[in-house]
Enzyme design. Structure first.
Site, PDB file in Angstrom:
ATOM      1  N   GLU A 275      20.734  59.415 -23.094  1.00 18.81           N
ATOM      2  CA  GLU A 275      19.931  59.531 -24.207  1.00 18.81           C
ATOM      3  C   GLU A 275      20.582  59.545 -25.502  1.00 18.81           C
ATOM      4  O   GLU A 275      21.367  60.409 -25.513  1.00 18.81           O
ATOM      5  CB  GLU A 275      18.784  60.699 -23.713  1.00 18.81           C
ATOM      6  CG  GLU A 275      17.605  61.344 -24.913  1.00 18.81           C
ATOM      7  CD  GLU A 275      17.220  62.432 -24.441  1.00 18.81           C
ATOM      8  OE1 GLU A 275      16.275  62.690 -24.962  1.00 18.81           O
ATOM      9  OE2 GLU A 275      17.731  63.255 -23.579  1.00 18.81           O
ATOM     10  N   LYS A 337       9.457  57.144 -24.694  1.00 19.01           N
ATOM     11  CA  LYS A 337       8.994  58.277 -24.199  1.00 19.01           C
ATOM     12  C   LYS A 337       7.905  58.689 -24.223  1.00 19.01           C
ATOM     13  O   LYS A 337       7.533  58.706 -25.467  1.00 19.01           O
ATOM     14  CB  LYS A 337      10.211  59.368 -24.191  1.00 19.01           C
ATOM     15  CG  LYS A 337      10.088  60.546 -23.606  1.00 19.01           C
ATOM     16  CD  LYS A 337      11.003  61.499 -23.902  1.00 19.01           C
ATOM     17  CE  LYS A 337      11.141  62.956 -23.015  1.00 19.01           C
ATOM     18  NZ  LYS A 337      12.103  63.741 -23.439  1.00 19.01           N
ATOM     19  N   CYS A 387      15.271  61.773 -19.854  1.00 19.88           N
ATOM     20  CA  CYS A 387      15.223  63.284 -19.902  1.00 19.88           C
ATOM     21  C   CYS A 387      14.173  63.959 -19.086  1.00 19.88           C
ATOM     22  O   CYS A 387      13.798  63.760 -17.790  1.00 19.88           O
ATOM     23  CB  CYS A 387      15.245  63.869 -21.098  1.00 19.88           C
ATOM     24  SG  CYS A 387      16.102  65.488 -20.916  1.00 19.88           S
TER      25      CYS A 387
END
Length: 512
Positions: A275, A337, A387
């Site tokens: 990330e 995301k 994540c």
């Protein structure tokens, strides 16, 4: 004169009202030791058996307080690692560490509190009581993972992450369903050792059937040879401390580290960076895209976490993304995301709350549209997650376009050498089991890993290690029942559980 209160007069009240709450806190703390990185599930009968004893046949208010105390201990210890993130920028946020962890633990404890109040209200005991108790707990876990965007961290099913056979039950019922069975197994011993022969015999039989069923399912699921694809991946773990990640003084060193590690000898088809590996807007940096292209053979690609920005209706919009880059320096796909971290990537109710994000950036991130599958030439389709998204059962892949594997780009550097990264890895392994898909995670400071569709840790890089991890991509398994039907499988075992409790309770009432 004010009447004096003697110590002796306080004694019975203290033992009756306060001591059980203190015990409940300790029991809640003990249950954390069943979860990674400790993985000692034998403590569960102590923790849940004790909670069952403290709440069965008690008033709803007392059960609510006892459940809250248990949950407070469980979340306070289990989420203590969150404090680490506040000390990355200690001057601005350090003072918030203790209030944030205590406040979060207190708020999340409302879920087990409500569960215990409902359980107490049913007035069930014996085997039927354990069935209702397990349903109430698992129902509260599902609510915790759903309400207000959800936070399904440290689900009880994760006690089996490091145990191959029982872990496979998640492929059938998911983590919430496995959690229900786990709590049931943990509370049945409280009935087995009672003097009531009927209840003791029934509890013993149920315990044996559950253990046998979990064992047979697991062994059957693990039958067959491990298969790998012809696709090779390379994970780069740059191990850059969070304090240095965005510091201009370390920018050139950080970039060079990822390029140098990626260029080490060896062949790979897919290069994986974590990330926000690049300290900037990678899609706008042609030089960096060119340097990446030099690392890739003709059909190879890089999948990397990256921040992006674009102008939408006159306003700058920021996204936390994964980019796919090919050997011609072109960005061939991008994923944003969609499940953002409150206060880390956006501030809920920003107009009302005078708070700032804990992460660097000019504004809140905008969410993506949902789970996606990247289709790339001559490579297996991949489901993307970033994540925090890996912690949500049943919400990690596009069910209408099932990928062949899952990639998670993450940055656990926020949490140092705490227990947080190990708990995060546990979530990834359970997602692999639930979906029957290999799961590959690239983590900035670790734990990077290649996980097969049975949740086995094929290879990994340890926490705080600077290195690369090369390996063959495991093959996808057939779609699991949970992958095909999602949380319907959990609600099925939930309904069966309550039906059995109702039947047993009706029989007990008839006999009496």
């Amino acid at each position: 004169m004010r009447p004096s209160i003697s110590i002796s007069s306080l004694g019975p009240r203290f033992r009756t009202n306060i001591v059980p709450l203190i015990v409940a806190v300790v029991l809640g703390v003990s249950v954390v030791f069943a979860l990674p990185p400790f993985s000692t599930p034998f403590v569960l009968p102590i923790g849940f058996g004790g909670l069952f004893y403290l709440t069965a046949n008690k008033g709803r208010t007392r059960a609510f307080l006892t459940g809250w105390a248990f949950g407070f201990g469980f979340f306070l210890f289990g989420l203590s690692w969150i404090a680490e993130s506040f000390f990355v920028d200690a001057e601005r946020f350090g003072w918030m560490a203790a209030p944030a962890v205590i406040g979060l633990a207190g708020a999340l404890a409302l879920f087990p509190a409500a569960a215990m109040a409902v359980f107490a209200a049913t007035k069930t005991t014996g085997v039927s009581g354990t069935l209702v108790f397990a349903a109430c707990w698992s129902g509260s876990e599902w609510l915790r993972g759903t309400v207000l965007t959800g936070f399904p961290w440290n689900l009880i099913a994760y006690a089996w992450v490091d145990y191959d056979v029982p872990r496979q039950m998640a492929a059938l019922f998911g983590s919430y369903g496995l959690g229900l069975l786990t709590v049931l197994l943990s509370t049945l011993p409280t009935v087995i050792f009672r003097r009531d022969r009927w209840q003791s015999g029934l509890a013993t039989t149920m315990f044996a059937i559950l253990v046998a069923g979990i064992w047979i399912n697991g062994e059957t699921h693990l039958t067959g040879e491990d298969q790998q694809t012809a696709v090779n991946v390379r994970i780069v773990q740059g191990n850059i401390p969070q304090r240095q990640k965005w510091d201009p003084a370390f920018r050139e060193r950080n970039i060079a580290r990822y390029l140098d590690l990626s260029a080490r000898p060896g062949q790979f088809d897919i290069l994986l960076w974590p990330e926000s590996a690049f300290p900037g807007y990678l899609d706008e940096d042609q030089w960096m895209l060119g340097e990446i292209a030099k690392l890739l053979t003709d059909n190879a690609v890089l999948l990397t976490g990256a921040q992006t920005r674009e102008n939408v209706d006159g306003e700058q919009q920021y996204k936390n993304a994964v980019l796919a880059i090919d050997s011609t320096a072109q960005i061939i796909n991008r994923y944003a995301k969609h499940h953002l971290v409150p206060f880390g990537e956006y501030v809920p109710l920003r107009d009302l709350l005078p708070l700032r994000r804990l992460t660097a950036g000019l504004g809140d991130f905008a969410p993506g549209s949902g789970p996606e599958t990247f289709r790339m030439p001559q490579l297996p389709g991949v489901g993307l997650s970033i994540c925090y998204e890996a912690i949500f059962p049943g919400k990690i892949i596009n069910s209408k376009d099932r990928p062949e594997w899952i990639f998670n780009a993450t940055n656990d550097a926020w949490f140092g050498a705490s227990i947080g990264p190990s708990q995060h890895l546990a979530s990834s392994r359970m997602r692999a089991v639930e979906e029957g898909l290999p799961f590959v995670r690239a983590a900035n400071t670790g734990i990077s890993a290649i996980i097969d569709g049975n949740g086995r840790l094929i290879s990994h890089l340890g926490l705080g290690e600077t290195n690369i991890l090369d390996g063959a991509l495991p093959a996808a398994l057939s779609p699991t029942p949970f992958s095909s039907y999602g949380q319907v499988m959990f609600w099925l075992v939930f309904a069966v559980n309550l039906t059995m409790a109702a039947i047993l309770n009706f029989r007990k009432d008839s006999v009496s």
